[in-house]
Write a protein that holds these residues in place. Sequence first.
Motif, PDB file in Angstrom:
ATOM      1  N   GLU A  11       8.209  15.174   1.369  1.00  0.00           N
ATOM      2  CA  GLU A  11       9.240  14.374   0.843  1.00  0.00           C
ATOM      3  C   GLU A  11       9.857  13.457   1.811  1.00  0.00           C
ATOM      4  O   GLU A  11      10.098  12.332   1.150  1.00  0.00           O
ATOM      5  CB  GLU A  11      10.238  15.462   0.544  1.00  0.00           C
ATOM      6  CG  GLU A  11      10.195  16.581  -0.616  1.00  0.00           C
ATOM      7  CD  GLU A  11       9.142  17.598  -0.372  1.00  0.00           C
ATOM      8  OE1 GLU A  11       9.198  17.849   0.962  1.00  0.00           O
ATOM      9  OE2 GLU A  11       8.523  18.423  -1.174  1.00  0.00           O
ATOM     10  N   ALA A  12       9.861  13.896   2.984  1.00  0.00           N
ATOM     11  CA  ALA A  12      10.254  13.006   3.957  1.00  0.00           C
ATOM     12  C   ALA A  12       9.616  11.499   3.989  1.00  0.00           C
ATOM     13  O   ALA A  12      10.187  10.481   4.201  1.00  0.00           O
ATOM     14  CB  ALA A  12      10.491  13.560   5.240  1.00  0.00           C
ATOM     15  N   LEU A  13       8.123  12.020   4.060  1.00  0.00           N
ATOM     16  CA  LEU A  13       7.285  10.740   4.017  1.00  0.00           C
ATOM     17  C   LEU A  13       7.335   9.793   2.929  1.00  0.00           C
ATOM     18  O   LEU A  13       7.221   8.626   2.887  1.00  0.00           O
ATOM     19  CB  LEU A  13       5.794  11.340   4.678  1.00  0.00           C
ATOM     20  CG  LEU A  13       4.760  10.288   4.694  1.00  0.00           C
ATOM     21  CD1 LEU A  13       5.064   9.411   5.866  1.00  0.00           C
ATOM     22  CD2 LEU A  13       3.176  11.030   4.640  1.00  0.00           C
ATOM     23  N   ALA A  14       7.178  10.459   1.720  1.00  0.00           N
ATOM     24  CA  ALA A  14       7.070   9.863   0.373  1.00  0.00           C
ATOM     25  C   ALA A  14       8.222   9.008   0.492  1.00  0.00           C
ATOM     26  O   ALA A  14       8.291   7.971  -0.062  1.00  0.00           O
ATOM     27  CB  ALA A  14       7.185  11.090  -0.696  1.00  0.00           C
ATOM     28  N   ALA A  15       9.489   9.647   0.745  1.00  0.00           N
ATOM     29  CA  ALA A  15      10.784   8.717   0.751  1.00  0.00           C
ATOM     30  C   ALA A  15      10.870   7.539   1.672  1.00  0.00           C
ATOM     31  O   ALA A  15      11.045   6.372   1.190  1.00  0.00           O
ATOM     32  CB  ALA A  15      12.051   9.490   0.935  1.00  0.00           C
TER      33      ALA A  15
END
Length: 686
Positions: A400-404
Amino acid sequence: MSTDAPLFPELEIERARLAYSRVCRDAMIERLSAVDPEASADLITKEYIEVTVADALEDLRTPGAGDFFGRIDTEATPRLPAERWYVGRRHIEDAAHDPVVVDWRAPIAAPFYRATAVDALGLTFRRRFTLGVDADGVNDLSAYLDEQLDDPDSASAASGIPDPVLAEIGAARTGAMKEIVATIQAEQDVVIRASIDQCLVVQGGPGTGKTAVGLHRAAFLLFEHRRRLAREGVLVVGPNRVFLDYIGHVLPSLGERSVRQATVLDLCVPRVEVTHRDSIDLARLKGSERMLAVLANVAVAAIKAPTEAVRVPSGARTVVFEAEEVAGWIADVLRDGAGTGLGINRRKEALRNIAQRELLRRSGKDEAWAQAGVLRSALTKAWPSQNPQTVVRRLLTNTEALAAAAAGIFGADEQAALLADATRRPAKGEKKSASRWTAADQLLIDEMNSLLNSPPFVYGHVVVDEAQDHSAVALKAIGRRSPTGSLTILGDLAQSTTPAGQSSWDVVLRFLAAEAATVAHLTIGYRVPAPILDVANRLLPMTEVDTVASRSVRVEGEAPTLHLTTTAELPSAVAAEVAAMRHRHPLTGVVAPEGLFPAITEALAAVGLKAVGEVQDLAKMDVPLFAAEAVKGLEFDGVIVVNPHEILDGTPRGARLLYVAMTRAVQTLHFVTDQPLPAVLTDETR
């Protein structure tokens, strides 16, 4: 009378001058040794005198101090009489403080390097000395070459590289780079003495002396701007530790010991243990300009305004800060702090100041902030302090952190590649929070530290060698170390071989944030003989970079040779070739695909030789063995390139790697291979 007299009629006079210079040097040492710092008026003065005298004594006691390698005679003018100056590595003066030898960096010495018959720069005469060993084993003048610069028709004033210079350039290597103060050429001297207040890019092909020029430039700038750089420091950034060991003696031999020499990883803060290696594709991805944008996004991702109003009791009243108002404060601080150079963690203080001011205005009470624990807690939750390693670890392991952070920057496949990186996960038995970092990760952490915290330690001038091999992230790390933009950037775009390396100086300058930049081209090759360089230059069209081929002044030499063998016999053929070459060239190096290292090492051991991964302090039977990726910047009298077809893999990077491998040779280049040579090399290889 010396038997040299017919050829060198003034040799004995010049020898007497050399002896006098050495006497003056010894007298300087004696005078300095007699200085008593204890007689100083205060402790600061005492310490200054101690350091200054110790440095001066160390300089005067180094090899070559008191010697000279050149002489220049100036023409008389209506205002000034004709003068004679001797040029050497150190300033030497007599008892009356008149110069006996001038430091090569002094302005008066510049014409020694630049004067020609076309533009004599005020000189009438130049003499270059050759230092040899006499019958008693003492260094003494053995010959000289005269150039009559006020007579353009004189044969001695002809253009070209003088024989003594060529002899020094072609001398056998020792495994350590030497200073070149006696052999600096005009185009090199222009670079060395260029202004400090700029970013100077030095583009030069193999053997043009760009590394030596960069180091001599550092020494010159320290001489010219001693007070400023003694305070601000000079940094030399090399591509790897082997290279730094190789060049490590140059600056001390020039009298400069205060320069920091480091790799870009050495500069990174905070430091982590690098234990793993990224694949080529992953290293390219992590070092890209796009990754910089992702890091900037994730650095602010943890800052989130409260979703509900913050209610602060104040006596009989309650001061209410709506969620939208706090969000506005946060947006203002992020916007206004972007150009201040302050890290995100430090900008948090500005948010606290806004909140404190607003609370005072609404409550009217000076003590309100001390009692506003609920507001302080809300701000801490909204703008938490962050740790660089933790943020980078989360970015590379949390979907989730990378996608955001990477939305619209990295595609799904690229995000998956980063998340699938096995080196990110702790090994069996390690703590869950443990990370196995790569070199690219270390640079990401340094970038994140810059985004979050205070700027790193900076320098008055930074020299970067093999600059084309640095990624966008690495170049930003280097650029931060020189906020004034005072840099010397050395490299050759045709030798850009790292996964995230550069092929344009404009791009390099953008990552360094260097505004005032000048590009200087070194086009004359001194190290690689023309028969080798001419073959290597045929690879340039395959490198896909726009660069000018260098030409060698060493027109004599041997063309590359070929030993074709079978795959099974390849290691033993390499060992036999090494053993034979070492009879002529003790400093022989092998460049081979890394997968062949074990077999080559075993074959060398079978003939009494030892493969090593270094060039400094080699034992008698040591043979340097490197992959093409690691040999850049080094030089050997003899070079054996193994299986060049494996290095030339059809990509521009492969062409650059083979170009690098071939141009390490100062005297001899041999190919040992189990396949025919690539067609691009065969026409001029016998």
